[in-house]
Design a protein around this motif. Structure first.
Motif, PDB file in Angstrom:
ATOM      1  N   ARG A 167       0.800  -1.076  -0.225  1.00  0.00           N
ATOM      2  CA  ARG A 167      -0.354  -0.196   0.023  1.00  0.00           C
ATOM      3  C   ARG A 167       0.407   0.949   0.238  1.00  0.00           C
ATOM      4  O   ARG A 167       0.571   1.676   0.484  1.00  0.00           O
ATOM      5  N   GLY A 168       1.871   1.650  -1.229  1.00  0.00           N
ATOM      6  CA  GLY A 168       2.698   2.305  -1.418  1.00  0.00           C
ATOM      7  C   GLY A 168       3.844   2.386   0.393  1.00  0.00           C
ATOM      8  O   GLY A 168       4.929   3.530   0.229  1.00  0.00           O
ATOM      9  N   ARG A 169       3.763   1.868   0.961  1.00  0.00           N
ATOM     10  CA  ARG A 169       4.678   1.836   1.897  1.00  0.00           C
ATOM     11  C   ARG A 169       5.944   0.456   2.231  1.00  0.00           C
ATOM     12  O   ARG A 169       5.809  -0.373   1.799  1.00  0.00           O
ATOM     13  N   LYS A 170       7.063   0.652   2.141  1.00  0.00           N
ATOM     14  CA  LYS A 170       7.965  -0.008   1.857  1.00  0.00           C
ATOM     15  C   LYS A 170       8.886  -0.645   3.644  1.00  0.00           C
ATOM     16  O   LYS A 170       9.073  -0.189   4.382  1.00  0.00           O
ATOM     17  N   TYR A 171       8.595  -1.804   3.065  1.00  0.00           N
ATOM     18  CA  TYR A 171       9.165  -2.673   4.570  1.00  0.00           C
ATOM     19  C   TYR A 171      10.226  -2.917   3.528  1.00  0.00           C
ATOM     20  O   TYR A 171      10.822  -3.911   2.752  1.00  0.00           O
ATOM     21  N   SER A 172      11.565  -3.381   4.855  1.00  0.00           N
ATOM     22  CA  SER A 172      13.057  -4.376   4.381  1.00  0.00           C
ATOM     23  C   SER A 172      12.505  -5.489   5.194  1.00  0.00           C
ATOM     24  O   SER A 172      11.947  -5.289   6.138  1.00  0.00           O
ATOM     25  N   TYR A 173      13.579  -6.900   4.137  1.00  0.00           N
ATOM     26  CA  TYR A 173      13.596  -7.589   4.971  1.00  0.00           C
ATOM     27  C   TYR A 173      14.768  -7.968   5.684  1.00  0.00           C
ATOM     28  O   TYR A 173      15.786  -8.101   4.468  1.00  0.00           O
ATOM     29  N   THR A 174      14.514  -9.522   5.682  1.00  0.00           N
ATOM     30  CA  THR A 174      16.449 -10.359   6.143  1.00  0.00           C
ATOM     31  C   THR A 174      15.567 -11.708   5.824  1.00  0.00           C
ATOM     32  O   THR A 174      14.715 -12.440   7.011  1.00  0.00           O
ATOM     33  N   LEU A 175      16.495 -12.957   5.410  1.00  0.00           N
ATOM     34  CA  LEU A 175      16.297 -14.331   5.400  1.00  0.00           C
ATOM     35  C   LEU A 175      17.495 -15.376   6.150  1.00  0.00           C
ATOM     36  O   LEU A 175      17.882 -14.611   6.048  1.00  0.00           O
ATOM     37  N   THR A 176      16.187 -15.784   7.197  1.00  0.00           N
ATOM     38  CA  THR A 176      17.494 -16.445   8.167  1.00  0.00           C
ATOM     39  C   THR A 176      17.071 -17.640   8.260  1.00  0.00           C
ATOM     40  O   THR A 176      15.893 -18.593   8.143  1.00  0.00           O
ATOM     41  N   SER A 177      17.952 -18.856   8.473  1.00  0.00           N
ATOM     42  CA  SER A 177      17.285 -20.084   8.662  1.00  0.00           C
ATOM     43  C   SER A 177      17.020 -20.527  10.757  1.00  0.00           C
ATOM     44  O   SER A 177      16.090 -21.516  10.595  1.00  0.00           O
ATOM     45  N   GLU A 178      17.198 -19.667  11.206  1.00  0.00           N
ATOM     46  CA  GLU A 178      17.000 -19.931  12.564  1.00  0.00           C
ATOM     47  C   GLU A 178      16.423 -17.894  13.256  1.00  0.00           C
ATOM     48  O   GLU A 178      16.451 -17.356  12.785  1.00  0.00           O
ATOM     49  N   LEU A 179      15.418 -18.807  14.039  1.00  0.00           N
ATOM     50  CA  LEU A 179      14.916 -17.539  15.425  1.00  0.00           C
ATOM     51  C   LEU A 179      15.554 -17.923  16.131  1.00  0.00           C
ATOM     52  O   LEU A 179      16.437 -18.497  16.756  1.00  0.00           O
ATOM     53  N   PRO A 180      16.214 -16.078  16.348  1.00  0.00           N
ATOM     54  CA  PRO A 180      17.075 -15.704  17.705  1.00  0.00           C
ATOM     55  C   PRO A 180      16.041 -15.551  18.883  1.00  0.00           C
ATOM     56  O   PRO A 180      15.091 -16.147  19.150  1.00  0.00           O
ATOM     57  N   CYS A 181      17.252 -15.717  20.185  1.00  0.00           N
ATOM     58  CA  CYS A 181      17.550 -15.825  21.277  1.00  0.00           C
ATOM     59  C   CYS A 181      16.308 -16.913  22.222  1.00  0.00           C
ATOM     60  O   CYS A 181      16.983 -16.651  23.133  1.00  0.00           O
ATOM     61  N   PHE A 182      15.173 -16.842  21.550  1.00  0.00           N
ATOM     62  CA  PHE A 182      14.485 -17.830  22.447  1.00  0.00           C
ATOM     63  C   PHE A 182      14.456 -19.425  22.072  1.00  0.00           C
ATOM     64  O   PHE A 182      14.483 -19.292  20.456  1.00  0.00           O
ATOM     65  N   PRO A 183      13.652 -20.285  22.715  1.00  0.00           N
ATOM     66  CA  PRO A 183      13.870 -21.627  21.916  1.00  0.00           C
ATOM     67  C   PRO A 183      12.672 -21.893  21.401  1.00  0.00           C
ATOM     68  O   PRO A 183      11.177 -21.085  21.320  1.00  0.00           O
ATOM     69  N   LEU A 184      11.813 -22.827  20.812  1.00  0.00           N
ATOM     70  CA  LEU A 184      10.706 -23.086  20.064  1.00  0.00           C
ATOM     71  C   LEU A 184       9.867 -23.762  21.074  1.00  0.00           C
ATOM     72  O   LEU A 184       9.806 -24.568  22.360  1.00  0.00           O
ATOM     73  N   LEU A 185       8.781 -23.285  20.803  1.00  0.00           N
ATOM     74  CA  LEU A 185       7.616 -23.478  21.907  1.00  0.00           C
ATOM     75  C   LEU A 185       7.507 -25.536  21.703  1.00  0.00           C
ATOM     76  O   LEU A 185       7.293 -25.331  20.970  1.00  0.00           O
ATOM     77  N   GLN A 186       7.923 -26.309  23.159  1.00  0.00           N
ATOM     78  CA  GLN A 186       7.530 -27.515  22.718  1.00  0.00           C
ATOM     79  C   GLN A 186       5.590 -27.851  22.475  1.00  0.00           C
ATOM     80  O   GLN A 186       5.624 -28.118  23.059  1.00  0.00           O
TER      81      GLN A 186
END
Length: 207
Positions: free
Chosen positions: A188-207
């Motif tokens: 909608r006319g607004r620009k967003y930057s993005y980054t791709l990564t293979s992992e999520l930082p800082c915290f573990p995944l919910l089991q």
């Protein structure tokens, strides 16, 4: 209003850390209801130079985090900021030539935050939803070239131009924890930057 990927998303936990986590899917599905999504994702050969470059960059971002390049105190500060001001986070993959996605967010789990995917109401248990019209967001470089190189990647995004302190914090958090911007897209006319990564930082995944 920022774009969101999942439609009718219901959070995994009734105690989300950040009730306004942004995602591209809702915006995409809004367009779909209006009949705007007509084009399917066009797969790119997995051996293309673009695929190799983008996938290598994603691996590099994950490796930098594993190396703990930031002092522990500074890293903890960034992780605390992530828990309170989370940028948009989506997991993307290509299945049978079409892009699918699922939203990830941080939820409160006892005393420690956890990453959890968001399941749309009446959606599949694993949270994956086809997004054939994602090309309408004009990702540069296109996402397909990276996604064909592996099973899935996480995409973190934030506004390029900040309209509020929250926008600024999300942009800073995305840059500090997910890595420098790799590309951008327009909603909608607004620009967003993005980054791709293979992992999520800082915290573990919910089991």
């Amino acid at each position: 209003m920022a774009p969101r990927f999942p439609a009718g998303a219901a959070r995994v936990s009734p105690r989300p850390l950040h009730g306004a986590v942004l995602s591209l899917i809702v915006g995409c599905l809004t367009l779909a209801v209006a009949g705007c999504f007509h084009s399917a994702a066009k797969p790119v050969p997995p051996d293309s130079a673009a695929a190799q470059q983008i996938a290598a960059y994603a691996e590099q971002q994950a490796a930098l985090r594993r190396d703990a390049s930031l002092p522990q105190e500074e890293l903890q500060e960034h992780c605390d900021q992530l828990a309170t001001t989370t940028p948009g986070v989506e997991e993307l993959r290509i299945t049978h030539g079409s892009i699918e996605s699922r939203q990830w967010t941080l939820i409160a789990n006892a005393s420690a935050p956890r990453w959890a995917f968001v399941r749309a109401k009446d959606g599949p248990p694993d949270g994956w939803t086809p997004k054939p019209g994602i090309a309408k967001l004009d990702f540069q470089p296109p996402l397909e070239s990276a996604l064909t190189a592996r099973s899935s990647l996480f995409l973190a995004y934030a506004p390029v131009e900040s309209y509020s302190p929250e926008d600024s914090q999300k942009s800073a958090t995305a840059r500090e924890l997910f890595g420098a911007a790799q590309g951008d897209f327009t909603w909608r006319g607004r620009k967003y930057s993005y980054t791709l990564t293979s992992e999520l930082p800082c915290f573990p995944l919910l089991q």
